[in-house]
Design a protein around this motif. Structure first.
Motif, mmCIF file in Angstrom:
data_model
loop_
_atom_site.group_PDB
_atom_site.id
_atom_site.type_symbol
_atom_site.label_atom_id
_atom_site.label_comp_id
_atom_site.label_asym_id
_atom_site.label_seq_id
_atom_site.Cartn_x
_atom_site.Cartn_y
_atom_site.Cartn_z
ATOM 1 N N LEU A 189 5.506 59.616 12.403
ATOM 2 C CA LEU A 189 4.731 60.554 11.572
ATOM 3 C C LEU A 189 4.769 60.144 10.100
ATOM 4 O O LEU A 189 3.737 60.176 9.412
ATOM 5 C CB LEU A 189 5.288 61.967 11.733
ATOM 6 C CG LEU A 189 5.145 62.602 13.126
ATOM 7 C CD1 LEU A 189 5.863 63.950 13.173
ATOM 8 C CD2 LEU A 189 3.680 62.772 13.509
ATOM 9 N N LEU A 190 5.946 59.758 9.615
ATOM 10 C CA LEU A 190 6.063 59.399 8.201
ATOM 11 C C LEU A 190 5.432 58.040 7.907
ATOM 12 O O LEU A 190 4.862 57.835 6.822
ATOM 13 C CB LEU A 190 7.521 59.418 7.775
ATOM 14 C CG LEU A 190 8.174 60.808 7.728
ATOM 15 C CD1 LEU A 190 9.632 60.716 7.286
ATOM 16 C CD2 LEU A 190 7.412 61.749 6.798
ATOM 17 N N MET A 191 5.512 57.116 8.846
ATOM 18 C CA MET A 191 4.828 55.838 8.647
ATOM 19 C C MET A 191 3.319 56.042 8.621
ATOM 20 O O MET A 191 2.605 55.426 7.817
ATOM 21 C CB MET A 191 5.213 54.838 9.743
ATOM 22 C CG MET A 191 6.617 54.278 9.614
ATOM 23 S SD MET A 191 6.955 52.884 10.734
ATOM 24 C CE MET A 191 6.942 53.697 12.334
ATOM 25 N N TYR A 192 2.823 56.899 9.488
ATOM 26 C CA TYR A 192 1.385 57.183 9.521
ATOM 27 C C TYR A 192 0.940 57.824 8.204
ATOM 28 O O TYR A 192 -0.107 57.467 7.646
ATOM 29 C CB TYR A 192 1.066 58.102 10.692
ATOM 30 C CG TYR A 192 -0.409 58.271 10.966
ATOM 31 C CD1 TYR A 192 -1.176 57.212 11.447
ATOM 32 C CD2 TYR A 192 -1.039 59.500 10.761
ATOM 33 C CE1 TYR A 192 -2.526 57.362 11.708
ATOM 34 C CE2 TYR A 192 -2.387 59.660 11.013
ATOM 35 C CZ TYR A 192 -3.135 58.594 11.492
ATOM 36 O OH TYR A 192 -4.474 58.748 11.743
ATOM 37 N N ALA A 193 1.747 58.740 7.700
ATOM 38 C CA ALA A 193 1.435 59.364 6.410
ATOM 39 C C ALA A 193 1.419 58.318 5.299
ATOM 40 O O ALA A 193 0.567 58.369 4.396
ATOM 41 C CB ALA A 193 2.463 60.451 6.100
ATOM 42 N N GLU A 194 2.340 57.369 5.354
ATOM 43 C CA GLU A 194 2.384 56.311 4.343
ATOM 44 C C GLU A 194 1.109 55.478 4.364
ATOM 45 O O GLU A 194 0.557 55.137 3.308
ATOM 46 C CB GLU A 194 3.603 55.416 4.588
ATOM 47 C CG GLU A 194 3.799 54.336 3.548
ATOM 48 C CD GLU A 194 5.095 53.570 3.745
ATOM 49 O OE1 GLU A 194 5.185 52.446 3.203
ATOM 50 O OE2 GLU A 194 6.001 54.083 4.425
ATOM 51 N N VAL A 195 0.628 55.153 5.559
ATOM 52 C CA VAL A 195 -0.608 54.371 5.674
ATOM 53 C C VAL A 195 -1.787 55.160 5.118
ATOM 54 O O VAL A 195 -2.619 54.621 4.367
ATOM 55 C CB VAL A 195 -0.866 53.968 7.132
ATOM 56 C CG1 VAL A 195 -2.240 53.297 7.264
ATOM 57 C CG2 VAL A 195 0.227 53.032 7.640
#
Length: 512
Positions: free
Chosen positions: A403-409
Protein backbone atom coordinates in the motif's frame (compact mmCIF):
# COMPACT_ATOMS: atom_id res chain seq x y z
CA UNK A 1 44.42 -20.06 -5.73
CA UNK A 2 42.68 -23.39 -6.19
CA UNK A 3 39.06 -23.72 -5.06
CA UNK A 4 38.58 -26.35 -2.37
CA UNK A 5 35.37 -28.12 -1.59
CA UNK A 6 34.20 -31.19 0.23
CA UNK A 7 31.84 -33.97 -0.70
CA UNK A 8 30.22 -34.42 2.68
CA UNK A 9 26.51 -34.93 2.54
CA UNK A 10 24.25 -32.64 4.51
CA UNK A 11 20.66 -32.95 5.62
CA UNK A 12 18.43 -29.99 4.90
CA UNK A 13 14.89 -30.48 6.27
CA UNK A 14 12.09 -29.23 4.09
CA UNK A 15 9.35 -27.57 6.00
CA UNK A 16 6.16 -25.62 6.02
CA UNK A 17 4.32 -24.37 9.08
CA UNK A 18 0.96 -26.09 8.88
CA UNK A 19 -2.23 -26.62 10.86
CA UNK A 20 -1.33 -28.29 14.17
CA UNK A 21 2.33 -27.14 13.83
CA UNK A 22 3.19 -30.27 11.86
CA UNK A 23 6.23 -30.43 9.59
CA UNK A 24 6.69 -31.80 6.15
CA UNK A 25 10.21 -33.21 6.15
CA UNK A 26 12.31 -33.66 3.06
CA UNK A 27 15.88 -34.86 2.84
CA UNK A 28 18.39 -33.42 0.43
CA UNK A 29 21.87 -34.67 -0.27
CA UNK A 30 24.34 -32.04 -1.42
CA UNK A 31 28.04 -31.63 -1.80
CA UNK A 32 29.03 -28.18 -0.63
CA UNK A 33 31.98 -25.89 -0.87
CA UNK A 34 33.85 -25.12 2.28
CA UNK A 35 32.49 -22.18 4.26
CA UNK A 36 35.06 -19.84 2.82
CA UNK A 37 34.69 -20.48 -0.90
CA UNK A 38 31.26 -20.94 -2.27
CA UNK A 39 29.15 -20.23 -5.22
CA UNK A 40 27.66 -23.59 -4.12
CA UNK A 41 28.52 -25.66 -7.13
CA UNK A 42 27.39 -28.74 -9.02
CA UNK A 43 26.72 -31.67 -6.66
CA UNK A 44 29.56 -34.17 -6.98
CA UNK A 45 28.08 -37.06 -5.02
CA UNK A 46 27.10 -39.82 -7.43
CA UNK A 47 24.12 -40.88 -5.33
CA UNK A 48 22.71 -37.37 -5.66
CA UNK A 49 23.10 -37.34 -9.42
CA UNK A 50 21.74 -40.81 -10.16
CA UNK A 51 19.22 -41.49 -7.40
CA UNK A 52 17.78 -38.17 -6.29
CA UNK A 53 15.70 -35.70 -8.35
CA UNK A 54 14.10 -38.63 -10.16
CA UNK A 55 10.59 -38.69 -8.67
CA UNK A 56 7.86 -36.17 -7.97
CA UNK A 57 8.25 -36.74 -4.22
CA UNK A 58 11.98 -36.04 -4.38
CA UNK A 59 11.42 -32.82 -6.29
CA UNK A 60 8.83 -31.81 -3.70
CA UNK A 61 11.35 -32.48 -0.93
CA UNK A 62 14.03 -30.57 -2.80
CA UNK A 63 11.80 -27.52 -3.22
CA UNK A 64 11.13 -27.62 0.52
CA UNK A 65 14.89 -27.57 0.97
CA UNK A 66 15.13 -24.32 -0.99
CA UNK A 67 12.70 -22.71 1.44
CA UNK A 68 14.71 -24.17 4.33
CA UNK A 69 17.80 -22.35 3.10
CA UNK A 70 16.27 -19.14 4.47
CA UNK A 71 16.02 -20.52 8.00
CA UNK A 72 18.37 -20.54 10.99
CA UNK A 73 21.10 -23.17 10.59
CA UNK A 74 23.56 -24.16 13.32
CA UNK A 75 22.51 -21.17 15.42
CA UNK A 76 24.01 -18.61 13.07
CA UNK A 77 20.71 -17.18 11.94
CA UNK A 78 18.71 -17.25 8.75
CA UNK A 79 17.74 -14.62 6.22
CA UNK A 80 15.72 -12.74 8.85
CA UNK A 81 18.70 -12.29 11.21
CA UNK A 82 21.37 -11.84 8.57
CA UNK A 83 19.77 -9.93 5.68
CA UNK A 84 17.04 -8.01 7.51
CA UNK A 85 18.36 -7.45 11.03
CA UNK A 86 22.15 -7.25 10.86
CA UNK A 87 22.77 -6.15 7.27
CA UNK A 88 19.81 -3.78 7.04
CA UNK A 89 18.15 -2.70 10.28
CA UNK A 90 21.42 -2.46 12.21
CA UNK A 91 22.96 -0.54 9.32
CA UNK A 92 20.35 2.20 9.64
CA UNK A 93 19.95 4.83 12.32
CA UNK A 94 17.16 2.75 13.86
CA UNK A 95 19.85 1.01 15.92
CA UNK A 96 22.65 2.35 18.04
CA UNK A 97 25.56 0.05 18.86
CA UNK A 98 26.73 1.56 22.13
CA UNK A 99 29.48 -0.79 23.22
CA UNK A 100 31.52 -3.43 21.51
CA UNK A 101 31.34 -6.68 23.45
CA UNK A 102 34.30 -8.41 21.89
CA UNK A 103 34.59 -8.41 18.12
CA UNK A 104 30.89 -8.18 17.37
CA UNK A 105 29.85 -7.77 13.76
CA UNK A 106 26.78 -5.73 14.68
CA UNK A 107 29.04 -3.01 16.09
CA UNK A 108 31.18 -2.87 12.97
CA UNK A 109 28.11 -2.77 10.73
CA UNK A 110 26.36 -0.08 12.75
CA UNK A 111 29.49 2.09 12.88
CA UNK A 112 30.44 1.41 9.23
CA UNK A 113 33.67 -0.31 10.28
CA UNK A 114 32.92 -3.59 8.49
CA UNK A 115 35.44 -4.94 5.98
CA UNK A 116 35.73 -7.75 3.45
CA UNK A 117 36.83 -9.99 6.35
CA UNK A 118 33.75 -9.31 8.52
CA UNK A 119 32.11 -12.67 9.18
CA UNK A 120 28.60 -11.38 8.65
CA UNK A 121 29.53 -10.23 5.14
CA UNK A 122 30.73 -13.75 4.37
CA UNK A 123 27.51 -15.22 5.76
CA UNK A 124 25.33 -13.04 3.53
CA UNK A 125 27.18 -14.26 0.47
CA UNK A 126 27.22 -17.91 1.52
CA UNK A 127 23.56 -18.10 2.54
CA UNK A 128 22.24 -16.55 -0.66
CA UNK A 129 24.37 -18.68 -2.94
CA UNK A 130 23.46 -21.78 -0.97
CA UNK A 131 19.80 -21.15 -1.79
CA UNK A 132 20.69 -20.38 -5.41
CA UNK A 133 22.65 -23.63 -5.69
CA UNK A 134 19.72 -25.70 -4.45
CA UNK A 135 17.39 -23.93 -6.88
CA UNK A 136 19.76 -24.36 -9.82
CA UNK A 137 19.98 -28.10 -9.24
CA UNK A 138 16.21 -28.51 -9.16
CA UNK A 139 15.69 -26.43 -12.30
CA UNK A 140 18.35 -28.46 -14.13
CA UNK A 141 16.68 -31.76 -13.19
CA UNK A 142 12.94 -31.15 -13.07
CA UNK A 143 12.20 -31.47 -16.80
CA UNK A 144 13.25 -35.12 -16.84
CA UNK A 145 11.09 -36.06 -13.83
CA UNK A 146 7.61 -37.50 -14.55
CA UNK A 147 4.71 -35.87 -12.69
CA UNK A 148 1.16 -37.10 -12.36
CA UNK A 149 -0.06 -33.52 -12.81
CA UNK A 150 1.75 -31.04 -15.07
CA UNK A 151 0.38 -28.10 -13.06
CA UNK A 152 2.17 -29.37 -9.96
CA UNK A 153 5.45 -29.55 -11.86
CA UNK A 154 5.00 -25.98 -13.07
CA UNK A 155 4.15 -24.86 -9.53
CA UNK A 156 7.38 -26.33 -8.16
CA UNK A 157 9.36 -24.86 -11.02
CA UNK A 158 7.77 -21.44 -10.45
CA UNK A 159 8.37 -21.47 -6.70
CA UNK A 160 12.01 -22.35 -7.29
CA UNK A 161 12.51 -19.63 -9.90
CA UNK A 162 10.93 -17.07 -7.56
CA UNK A 163 13.13 -18.06 -4.62
CA UNK A 164 16.30 -18.00 -6.71
CA UNK A 165 15.47 -14.55 -8.08
CA UNK A 166 14.62 -13.32 -4.58
CA UNK A 167 18.03 -14.48 -3.30
CA UNK A 168 19.73 -12.63 -6.15
CA UNK A 169 17.79 -9.47 -5.32
CA UNK A 170 19.08 -9.56 -1.76
CA UNK A 171 22.62 -10.08 -3.03
CA UNK A 172 22.23 -7.12 -5.39
CA UNK A 173 20.97 -4.84 -2.64
CA UNK A 174 23.90 -5.70 -0.42
CA UNK A 175 26.80 -6.22 -2.82
CA UNK A 176 25.76 -4.60 -6.11
CA UNK A 177 27.29 -6.58 -8.97
CA UNK A 178 27.47 -10.30 -8.20
CA UNK A 179 28.17 -13.42 -10.28
CA UNK A 180 25.06 -14.63 -12.10
CA UNK A 181 24.92 -18.43 -11.93
CA UNK A 182 21.70 -19.86 -13.34
CA UNK A 183 22.72 -23.52 -13.66
CA UNK A 184 24.92 -26.00 -11.79
CA UNK A 185 28.62 -25.42 -12.45
CA UNK A 186 31.86 -27.15 -11.60
CA UNK A 187 34.44 -25.65 -9.24
CA UNK A 188 36.66 -24.88 -12.21
CA UNK A 189 33.86 -23.03 -13.98
CA UNK A 190 32.84 -21.12 -10.87
CA UNK A 191 36.10 -19.25 -10.45
CA UNK A 192 35.83 -17.88 -14.00
CA UNK A 193 32.31 -16.42 -13.65
CA UNK A 194 32.58 -12.61 -13.46
CA UNK A 195 30.39 -10.23 -11.52
CA UNK A 196 27.37 -9.20 -13.58
CA UNK A 197 26.29 -5.58 -14.03
CA UNK A 198 23.21 -4.35 -12.18
CA UNK A 199 21.05 -3.74 -15.26
CA UNK A 200 21.50 -7.36 -16.36
CA UNK A 201 20.82 -8.65 -12.86
CA UNK A 202 17.61 -6.63 -12.64
CA UNK A 203 16.53 -7.99 -16.00
CA UNK A 204 17.21 -11.52 -14.82
CA UNK A 205 15.40 -11.36 -11.48
CA UNK A 206 12.36 -9.53 -12.84
CA UNK A 207 12.01 -11.80 -15.86
CA UNK A 208 12.32 -14.87 -13.64
CA UNK A 209 9.59 -13.74 -11.27
CA UNK A 210 7.40 -12.50 -14.13
CA UNK A 211 7.69 -15.96 -15.68
CA UNK A 212 6.86 -17.66 -12.39
CA UNK A 213 3.49 -15.95 -11.89
CA UNK A 214 1.51 -18.25 -14.18
CA UNK A 215 2.62 -21.41 -12.39
CA UNK A 216 1.96 -20.17 -8.85
CA UNK A 217 -1.31 -20.54 -6.98
CA UNK A 218 -3.37 -17.72 -5.51
CA UNK A 219 -3.71 -19.66 -2.25
CA UNK A 220 -2.82 -23.04 -0.75
CA UNK A 221 -4.48 -25.49 1.58
CA UNK A 222 -3.63 -25.57 5.27
CA UNK A 223 -0.68 -27.95 5.05
CA UNK A 224 0.98 -25.87 2.31
CA UNK A 225 0.55 -22.42 3.82
CA UNK A 226 3.74 -20.46 3.39
CA UNK A 227 4.46 -21.33 -0.22
CA UNK A 228 4.98 -18.52 -2.69
CA UNK A 229 1.69 -17.21 -4.09
CA UNK A 230 0.86 -15.10 -7.12
CA UNK A 231 0.37 -12.15 -4.76
CA UNK A 232 3.86 -12.70 -3.35
CA UNK A 233 5.32 -12.64 -6.85
CA UNK A 234 3.48 -9.43 -7.77
CA UNK A 235 4.41 -7.79 -4.47
CA UNK A 236 8.08 -8.75 -4.85
CA UNK A 237 8.09 -7.44 -8.42
CA UNK A 238 6.64 -4.18 -7.14
CA UNK A 239 9.45 -3.92 -4.59
CA UNK A 240 12.16 -4.83 -7.11
CA UNK A 241 10.93 -2.43 -9.79
CA UNK A 242 10.52 0.39 -7.28
CA UNK A 243 14.03 -0.29 -5.97
CA UNK A 244 15.40 -0.27 -9.51
CA UNK A 245 13.71 3.06 -10.20
CA UNK A 246 15.82 4.60 -7.44
CA UNK A 247 19.49 4.80 -6.61
CA UNK A 248 21.79 3.54 -8.03
CA UNK A 249 20.11 2.19 -11.18
CA UNK A 250 17.64 5.11 -11.49
CA UNK A 251 15.61 3.37 -14.18
CA UNK A 252 12.53 5.60 -14.44
CA UNK A 253 10.73 3.14 -16.71
CA UNK A 254 10.44 0.76 -13.76
CA UNK A 255 7.92 2.98 -11.98
CA UNK A 256 4.99 2.00 -14.17
CA UNK A 257 5.89 -1.65 -13.86
CA UNK A 258 6.00 -1.32 -10.09
CA UNK A 259 2.62 0.40 -10.14
CA UNK A 260 1.04 -2.36 -12.22
CA UNK A 261 2.21 -5.21 -9.99
CA UNK A 262 1.39 -3.41 -6.76
CA UNK A 263 -2.08 -2.61 -8.05
CA UNK A 264 -2.62 -6.28 -8.89
CA UNK A 265 -1.97 -7.18 -5.26
CA UNK A 266 -4.29 -4.45 -4.01
CA UNK A 267 -7.09 -5.65 -6.28
CA UNK A 268 -6.88 -9.02 -4.54
CA UNK A 269 -7.60 -7.65 -1.06
CA UNK A 270 -10.34 -9.58 0.66
CA UNK A 271 -9.74 -12.60 -1.52
CA UNK A 272 -6.01 -13.28 -1.62
CA UNK A 273 -4.55 -10.70 0.80
CA UNK A 274 -5.87 -9.39 4.11
CA UNK A 275 -5.44 -6.06 5.85
CA UNK A 276 -5.24 -6.64 9.59
CA UNK A 277 -7.66 -4.57 11.66
CA UNK A 278 -5.12 -4.20 14.48
CA UNK A 279 -1.37 -3.69 14.27
CA UNK A 280 -0.83 -6.06 17.19
CA UNK A 281 -2.32 -8.94 15.22
CA UNK A 282 0.52 -8.78 12.70
CA UNK A 283 3.17 -10.09 15.08
CA UNK A 284 1.69 -13.13 16.77
CA UNK A 285 2.73 -16.64 15.86
CA UNK A 286 -0.94 -17.68 15.94
CA UNK A 287 -1.45 -15.42 12.91
CA UNK A 288 1.47 -16.74 10.84
CA UNK A 289 0.60 -16.96 7.12
CA UNK A 290 -2.55 -14.91 7.64
CA UNK A 291 -1.68 -11.26 7.03
CA UNK A 292 1.80 -11.15 5.49
CA UNK A 293 2.30 -11.75 1.78
CA UNK A 294 5.60 -13.62 1.98
CA UNK A 295 7.12 -14.90 5.21
CA UNK A 296 10.16 -16.80 6.40
CA UNK A 297 8.65 -19.83 8.09
CA UNK A 298 9.61 -20.68 11.67
CA UNK A 299 8.46 -23.33 14.10
CA UNK A 300 9.54 -24.10 17.66
CA UNK A 301 10.29 -27.42 19.23
CA UNK A 302 14.05 -27.77 19.03
CA UNK A 303 14.05 -28.66 15.33
CA UNK A 304 16.46 -25.93 14.21
CA UNK A 305 13.60 -24.23 12.40
CA UNK A 306 12.96 -21.48 14.95
CA UNK A 307 13.98 -17.85 14.79
CA UNK A 308 16.50 -16.22 17.05
CA UNK A 309 15.83 -12.67 15.90
CA UNK A 310 13.77 -11.85 19.05
CA UNK A 311 16.65 -12.97 21.24
CA UNK A 312 19.04 -10.77 19.31
CA UNK A 313 17.23 -7.51 20.03
CA UNK A 314 16.04 -7.77 23.64
CA UNK A 315 17.76 -7.35 26.99
CA UNK A 316 18.12 -10.09 29.57
CA UNK A 317 14.90 -9.80 31.55
CA UNK A 318 14.32 -10.61 35.19
CA UNK A 319 12.06 -13.50 36.15
CA UNK A 320 9.23 -11.11 37.06
CA UNK A 321 9.19 -9.35 33.70
CA UNK A 322 6.21 -10.35 31.51
CA UNK A 323 8.56 -10.92 28.57
CA UNK A 324 10.95 -13.06 30.58
CA UNK A 325 12.09 -16.35 29.10
CA UNK A 326 14.92 -18.45 30.52
CA UNK A 327 16.36 -18.76 27.02
CA UNK A 328 15.64 -15.15 26.24
CA UNK A 329 18.56 -13.06 25.05
CA UNK A 330 21.85 -13.10 23.22
CA UNK A 331 23.09 -9.62 24.01
CA UNK A 332 22.38 -6.77 26.35
CA UNK A 333 20.34 -3.88 25.00
CA UNK A 334 23.17 -1.72 26.30
CA UNK A 335 25.30 -3.21 23.51
CA UNK A 336 22.82 -3.03 20.64
CA UNK A 337 19.82 -0.85 21.36
CA UNK A 338 17.04 0.87 19.47
CA UNK A 339 18.05 4.45 18.76
CA UNK A 340 16.41 7.37 20.48
CA UNK A 341 16.02 8.81 16.99
CA UNK A 342 13.60 6.03 16.06
CA UNK A 343 11.67 6.38 19.31
CA UNK A 344 11.38 10.15 18.80
CA UNK A 345 10.03 9.64 15.29
CA UNK A 346 6.75 8.21 16.62
CA UNK A 347 3.92 10.71 16.90
CA UNK A 348 2.15 11.09 20.23
CA UNK A 349 -0.55 8.45 20.54
CA UNK A 350 0.86 6.14 17.85
CA UNK A 351 -0.43 2.68 18.81
CA UNK A 352 2.51 1.06 17.05
CA UNK A 353 5.15 2.36 19.41
CA UNK A 354 4.42 0.20 22.52
CA UNK A 355 3.96 -2.80 20.24
CA UNK A 356 7.32 -2.20 18.59
CA UNK A 357 9.74 -0.77 21.16
CA UNK A 358 10.03 -0.48 24.92
CA UNK A 359 12.33 1.64 27.04
CA UNK A 360 12.43 -0.23 30.36
CA UNK A 361 12.27 -3.74 31.79
CA UNK A 362 12.60 -5.62 35.04
CA UNK A 363 16.21 -6.71 35.42
CA UNK A 364 17.40 -9.97 36.95
CA UNK A 365 17.86 -8.24 40.30
CA UNK A 366 14.15 -7.40 40.33
CA UNK A 367 14.70 -3.70 39.77
CA UNK A 368 13.50 -1.59 36.88
CA UNK A 369 16.23 -1.02 34.33
CA UNK A 370 16.25 1.20 31.27
CA UNK A 371 17.14 0.44 27.67
CA UNK A 372 15.56 0.88 24.26
CA UNK A 373 14.74 -2.44 22.62
CA UNK A 374 12.42 -4.11 20.09
CA UNK A 375 9.53 -6.26 21.28
CA UNK A 376 7.78 -6.61 17.92
CA UNK A 377 8.63 -10.29 17.47
CA UNK A 378 8.73 -11.30 21.12
CA UNK A 379 5.63 -12.92 22.63
CA UNK A 380 4.94 -13.01 26.38
CA UNK A 381 4.55 -16.46 27.84
CA UNK A 382 6.27 -18.37 25.04
CA UNK A 383 8.53 -21.05 26.54
CA UNK A 384 11.48 -22.12 24.43
CA UNK A 385 13.90 -25.02 24.41
CA UNK A 386 16.67 -22.59 23.46
CA UNK A 387 17.07 -19.00 22.36
CA UNK A 388 17.12 -20.00 18.70
CA UNK A 389 13.64 -21.49 18.91
CA UNK A 390 11.13 -18.63 18.60
CA UNK A 391 8.10 -19.80 16.57
CA UNK A 392 7.00 -16.51 14.99
CA UNK A 393 7.40 -16.10 11.23
CA UNK A 394 9.31 -13.16 9.80
CA UNK A 395 7.55 -10.96 7.21
CA UNK A 396 9.71 -10.49 4.13
CA UNK A 397 7.01 -8.37 2.54
CA UNK A 398 3.76 -7.17 4.08
CA UNK A 399 0.56 -5.91 2.52
CA UNK A 400 1.12 -2.55 4.24
CA UNK A 401 4.36 -2.24 2.30
CA UNK A 402 2.44 -2.77 -0.93
CA UNK A 403 0.00 0.00 0.00
CA UNK A 404 2.76 2.46 0.90
CA UNK A 405 4.85 1.63 -2.16
CA UNK A 406 1.79 2.16 -4.35
CA UNK A 407 1.17 5.52 -2.67
CA UNK A 408 4.80 6.46 -3.32
CA UNK A 409 4.42 5.70 -7.03
CA UNK A 410 1.21 7.74 -7.25
CA UNK A 411 2.91 10.69 -5.60
CA UNK A 412 5.90 10.40 -7.92
CA UNK A 413 3.45 10.61 -10.82
CA UNK A 414 2.07 13.85 -9.43
CA UNK A 415 -1.17 12.31 -8.14
CA UNK A 416 -0.70 13.14 -4.46
CA UNK A 417 -4.40 13.40 -3.67
CA UNK A 418 -4.90 9.78 -4.78
CA UNK A 419 -1.88 8.65 -2.78
CA UNK A 420 -2.94 10.11 0.56
CA UNK A 421 -5.80 7.66 1.34
CA UNK A 422 -3.42 4.68 1.24
CA UNK A 423 -1.26 6.26 3.92
CA UNK A 424 -4.28 7.40 5.92
CA UNK A 425 -5.58 3.87 6.07
CA UNK A 426 -2.44 2.80 7.90
CA UNK A 427 -2.38 5.91 10.06
CA UNK A 428 -5.99 5.33 11.09
CA UNK A 429 -5.13 1.85 12.30
CA UNK A 430 -2.26 3.39 14.27
CA UNK A 431 -4.64 5.83 15.98
CA UNK A 432 -3.29 8.90 14.18
CA UNK A 433 -4.94 11.85 12.47
CA UNK A 434 -5.27 11.62 8.67
CA UNK A 435 -3.07 13.52 6.26
CA UNK A 436 -4.69 16.21 4.15
CA UNK A 437 -5.49 15.28 0.56
CA UNK A 438 -4.49 18.80 -0.44
CA UNK A 439 -0.92 18.53 0.85
CA UNK A 440 1.96 19.15 -1.56
CA UNK A 441 3.95 16.34 -3.16
CA UNK A 442 7.01 17.36 -1.15
CA UNK A 443 5.16 17.33 2.15
CA UNK A 444 3.66 13.97 1.26
CA UNK A 445 7.12 12.57 0.52
CA UNK A 446 8.30 13.67 3.96
CA UNK A 447 5.23 12.16 5.63
CA UNK A 448 5.46 8.92 3.68
CA UNK A 449 9.11 8.40 4.56
CA UNK A 450 8.37 8.93 8.22
CA UNK A 451 5.43 6.54 8.01
CA UNK A 452 7.52 3.81 6.44
CA UNK A 453 10.14 4.14 9.14
CA UNK A 454 7.78 3.55 12.05
CA UNK A 455 5.48 1.05 10.32
CA UNK A 456 8.34 -1.29 9.42
CA UNK A 457 10.71 -0.61 12.32
CA UNK A 458 12.70 -3.73 13.11
CA UNK A 459 11.87 -5.41 9.80
CA UNK A 460 14.91 -4.49 7.71
CA UNK A 461 13.07 -2.13 5.38
CA UNK A 462 14.29 1.34 6.37
CA UNK A 463 17.95 1.07 5.33
CA UNK A 464 17.07 -0.01 1.81
CA UNK A 465 14.55 2.83 1.63
CA UNK A 466 17.26 5.32 2.57
CA UNK A 467 19.52 3.92 -0.16
CA UNK A 468 17.00 3.91 -2.99
CA UNK A 469 15.97 7.47 -2.04
CA UNK A 470 19.70 8.28 -1.95
CA UNK A 471 19.38 10.09 1.36
CA UNK A 472 21.31 7.57 3.47
CA UNK A 473 24.48 9.70 3.37
CA UNK A 474 22.67 12.73 4.78
CA UNK A 475 20.65 10.76 7.34
CA UNK A 476 23.50 8.62 8.68
CA UNK A 477 26.02 11.45 8.78
CA UNK A 478 23.59 13.62 10.70
CA UNK A 479 22.85 10.80 13.13
CA UNK A 480 26.57 10.20 13.66
CA UNK A 481 27.18 13.91 14.24
CA UNK A 482 24.31 14.12 16.75
CA UNK A 483 25.86 11.26 18.73
CA UNK A 484 29.41 12.60 18.41
CA UNK A 485 30.52 9.52 16.51
CA UNK A 486 33.73 9.98 14.63
CA UNK A 487 32.71 8.78 11.17
CA UNK A 488 31.01 9.90 8.00
CA UNK A 489 29.86 7.84 5.05
CA UNK A 490 29.59 8.26 1.29
CA UNK A 491 27.53 6.45 -1.32
CA UNK A 492 30.35 3.88 -1.46
CA UNK A 493 29.12 2.69 1.93
CA UNK A 494 25.73 1.73 0.52
CA UNK A 495 27.24 -1.63 -0.46
CA UNK A 496 29.14 -4.17 1.59
CA UNK A 497 32.60 -5.29 0.58
CA UNK A 498 32.85 -8.46 -1.50
CA UNK A 499 34.00 -11.19 0.93
CA UNK A 500 37.76 -11.55 1.03
CA UNK A 501 37.50 -15.27 0.29
CA UNK A 502 35.79 -14.51 -3.01
CA UNK A 503 38.41 -11.95 -3.93
CA UNK A 504 41.15 -14.49 -3.23
CA UNK A 505 39.51 -17.37 -5.06
CA UNK A 506 37.90 -15.69 -8.07
CA UNK A 507 39.84 -12.45 -8.28
CA UNK A 508 36.75 -10.20 -8.22
CA UNK A 509 37.29 -6.47 -8.17
CA UNK A 510 36.38 -5.01 -4.81
CA UNK A 511 33.58 -2.50 -4.29
CA UNK A 512 34.92 1.06 -3.80
Amino acid sequence: MKTTYNKNTNLFPGYFKTFGKALLWGTLTFATLSCEKDLMLEPENNITQTSFYTTELQISQAVSGVYSAMVNASSRGGFDVNFYLLASEVRSNNFNAISQNGNRDYYAINRFQDTSSTEEVEILWEDAYQLISYANTILARIDAVPFADQATKEQYRSETRFLRAYAYFELMRNFGKVPLVDHPVTPEEAVSIPRTDLATLYEFVTSEIEASVAGLKNAYDAKNKGRVTKSAAHAMLGRIYLTGSGFPLNNGSYLQKAKSHLNTVIQGEGQYVTFAANYADLFKSANDNKYHIFEIQHISGGLSQGSYLPSYVSPTFGVNDPLYNPQGSLYSAAELGVSQSLINSYETGDLRRPLTVKTQFIAQNGQVDYANYFVKFREPGVVLTNRYDWPINFPVIRYEDVLLMYAEVLNNEGNTSAAVPYVNRIRQRAGLAPLSTSMTAGDFTTALRKERRVEFAGEGVYWHDLVRWNIAVAVINQAAADLNYNFTITTNDYLYQIPLSQIQVAGYEQNP
